[in-house]
Enzyme design. Structure first.
Site, PDB file in Angstrom:
ATOM      1  CG  HIS A 228      -1.820   1.170   1.332  1.00 35.14           C
ATOM      2  ND1 HIS A 228      -3.147   1.126   0.951  1.00 35.14           N
ATOM      3  CD2 HIS A 228      -1.605   2.443   1.773  1.00 35.14           C
ATOM      4  CE1 HIS A 228      -3.706   2.307   1.148  1.00 35.14           C
ATOM      5  NE2 HIS A 228      -2.778   3.133   1.651  1.00 35.14           N
ATOM      6  CD  GLU A 229       1.725   3.353   3.713  1.00 35.24           C
ATOM      7  OE1 GLU A 229       1.845   4.437   3.122  1.00 35.24           O
ATOM      8  OE2 GLU A 229       0.758   3.096   4.458  1.00 35.24           O
TER       9      GLU A 229
ATOM     10  CG  HIS B 252       0.259   6.157  -0.777  1.00 37.82           C
ATOM     11  ND1 HIS B 252      -0.833   6.815  -1.334  1.00 37.82           N
ATOM     12  CD2 HIS B 252      -0.205   5.524   0.339  1.00 37.82           C
ATOM     13  CE1 HIS B 252      -1.904   6.592  -0.587  1.00 37.82           C
ATOM     14  NE2 HIS B 252      -1.555   5.814   0.427  1.00 37.82           N
TER      15      HIS B 252
ATOM     16  CD  GLU C  10      -4.775   6.860   1.670  1.00 36.50           C
ATOM     17  OE1 GLU C  10      -4.804   5.617   1.820  1.00 36.50           O
ATOM     18  OE2 GLU C  10      -3.763   7.546   1.899  1.00 36.50           O
TER      19      GLU C  10
END
Length: 581
Positions: A476-477, A480, A499
């Site tokens: 997930h990170e 980003h 997000e």
């Protein structure tokens, strides 16, 4: 007027007048003092002006009286040279002052922006202080700032830097004027991307140049306001200024705490006020800038930052080290990240030669930059235009944590980083950033992770249990880097888009990192979509109605209305959840 904001209801006030003047580069020179829990030093801002117009015709001032925008008059400065590295920690002030007089700031102004007014990229609003209604026609520079002690603001004499005449049309600097200084800064901030090293060197040298006059300044709860007598437009305003300041122990942009080993540390934790209690800045996402920073701390500490270089400490004197980081990719000031602590670099017990080859760093100086027009952004050393970077599946990476977590990191996290980075590359291609640091932050960190350029913060919670939680959060990170950093929201109300993409991609990346077959990957994604749907329903049932409504911009009306319609019908749940949550 000292308006108290309710974080659950009110927007973050964006005060900087970015429609008139933009910060193009910050140079920070800071000392970290754990005993007093203060970060102090200087920041030099290099500007590029926009419209050539007076602020005297702009928005009215939101104040209770005409005295709310008063400014302090600086005393004459007789020192010919300002050495920004000799600022004594003992000279800090507890309140906003000038020339060390200790005069307290008695102003109590405040303002609050509705983010709907920020969509156009203009952050000055009816709540910004007007410069023309209080006996002055001078241009007013407004910076976002709170919980800071500002000691001095001065213009920087960039014309005094040896060799700086190379940036001007004149072979010799015979008559130094405000116009000439601004011309030098204008040439400096617009140097082409292939001269980035020269540009950073000029920025550093200019930041050490002497001051050539103190500027008037005042503060309120959410801003620092600066003016120069006689400078009536942004074009006339000094394009290089130096601010001497210190943070406050209670400042909300950084957290002073202890790590899991009981040692002191400090880090930026994604505060709702972003970095405005760390340094004065232009906060709106449309204000894109580069930066370089020199940070000094006790030699026992490691300084990690969101810079694109893997900094090594320089020993200054006994017991003190200096760390230097920089970025060449313009980013919002909110992405600036720092963590200082007794971190230990965690390394795998074995490392193959193939891994080393895959992780070879491609610095901008090595890059074969071919500006082929595939990107539509401003010019900078872009990895997407670097053919060599396109084949780099696993970028150089390091993992830091308190020593007591070494076993957990080696057992869980270290072995997951290469496959997750490789999976992201197979899905999205070139990594936007050239390297990655991962830090296991203290236990008071309020979420599972936070991504910044070149650095990711992870909670120690992801190290427990099996690898699934750690892997999905890491994916997930990593996502980003593309959605949220390389591509970001123009307005803070649009963060849900970043997000949404990151949440969708964490499943895609993690399935590839696990090397699942298509059927297993689909089952895993459907299960997670079902869990998210249940969580969403529960949150809707237990949240106030006003918190369930997005204040959408016109460009989002279709997406929002479509999402609402499908949520009402209860269909296509996985697609909606992947998009928006």
């Amino acid at each position: 007027m000292d308006t108290k904001l309710d974080p659950s209801r009110d927007d973050l006030p964006l005060m900087a007048n970015t429609s008139h003047i933009l910060v193009k580069h910050y140079v920070l020179d800071l000392d970290v003092d754990f005993e007093s829990q203060i970060i102090e030093g200087t920041i030099v801002l290099f500007f590029e002006s926009g419209k050539k117009q007076s602020r005297s015709t702009k928005e009215p001032c939101r104040t209770e009286s005409n005295e709310a925008c008063r400014f302090r008059m600086p005393e004459p400065c007789h020192s010919p040279v300002t050495d920004t590295r000799t600022f004594s920690p003992k000279t800090r002030s507890n309140d906003f002052t000038i020339c060390g007089k200790g005069e307290k700031d008695t102003s109590g102004k405040d303002g609050n922006h509705d983010n709907r007014e920020q969509a156009s990229g203009i952050s000055s609003s009816k709540y910004c202080c007007d410069t023309g209604n209080h006996g002055s026609e001078d241009f007013l520079l407004v910076l976002d700032c709170c919980d800071l002690s500002v000691l001095k603001v001065e213009e920087v004499d960039v014309a005094a830097v040896p060799g700086i005449e190379k940036l001007t049309r004149s072979p010799k600097l015979t008559v130094v004027s405000e116009e000439l200084r601004n011309q030098i800064v204008c040439e400096l901030v617009t140097l082409p991307a292939d001269r980035w090293r020269e540009q950073l060197d000029y920025y550093a040298r200019c930041s050490q140049a002497p001051g050539c006059g103190e500027l008037l300044f005042d503060t309120d709860t959410w801003s620092l306001q600066i003016r120069k007598t006689g400078a009536q437009t942004a074009t006339d305003f000094p394009h290089a200024i130096r601010i001497r300041y210190s943070t406050k122990p209670q400042g909300r942009s950084v957290t002073w705490t202890s790590d899991q080993s009981g040692r002191p540390c400090v880090y930026t934790m994604g505060s709702p006020i972003n970095n405005r209690a760390l340094f004065p800045c232009q906060e709106p996402p449309v204000a894109m800038s580069t930066w370089q920073a020199t940070v000094r701390a006790a030699a026992s500490f490691v300084v990690l930052m969101s810079g694109e270089n893997s900094a090594k400490p320089t020993q200054l004197r006994e017991g003190c080290s200096s760390w230097h980081y920089y970025v060449t990719m313009p980013m919002p000031a909110s992405t600036f990240t720092i963590a200082v602590g007794s971190w230990t670099e965690m390394k795998p017990e074995t490392c193959s030669s193939n891994d080393l080859a895959a992780e070879r760093s491609l610095s901008p100086s090595e890059a074969d930059f071919r500006y082929v027009g595939i990107c539509g952004h401003m010019e900078y050393p872009c990895r997407f235009q670097n053919p060599s970077a396109t084949t780099q599946e696993i970028i150089p990476h390091r993992v830091f944590a308190p020593l007591c977590l070494k076993g957990a990191c080696q057992e869980t996290l270290l072995q997951l980083v290469p496959p997750c980075l490789s999976a992201a590359h197979r899905v999205l291609g070139t990594h936007p950033f050239s390297r990655l640091d991962i830090l296991i932050v203290p236990s008071n960190f309020p979420s599972l992770g936070m991504a910044s350029p070149h650095i990711i913060f992870l909670s120690q919670s992801v190290l427990t249990g099996n690898s699934h939680l750690c892997g999905t959060r890491l994916c997930h990170e990593i996502a980003h880097a593309w959605f949220g950093l390389a591509i970001g929201a123009r307005d803070w109300t649009e963060e849900w888009l970043s997000e949404g993409f990151a949440t969708h991609l964490e499943d895609v990346f993690w399935a590839k990192a696990q090397q699942l077959d298509p059927h297993e990957a689909q089952e895993q994604q459907e299960l997670k979509a079902c869990l998210r749907w249940c969580r969403l329903q529960d949150e809707v049932r237990n949240s106030p109605e006003e918190m369930q409504v997005l204040r959408a911009l016109p460009s989002d009306i279709f997406l929002v209305s479509l999402a609402r319609k499908k949520l009402t019908q209860g269909r296509f749940q996985d697609q909606i959840l992947h998009l928006t949550f």
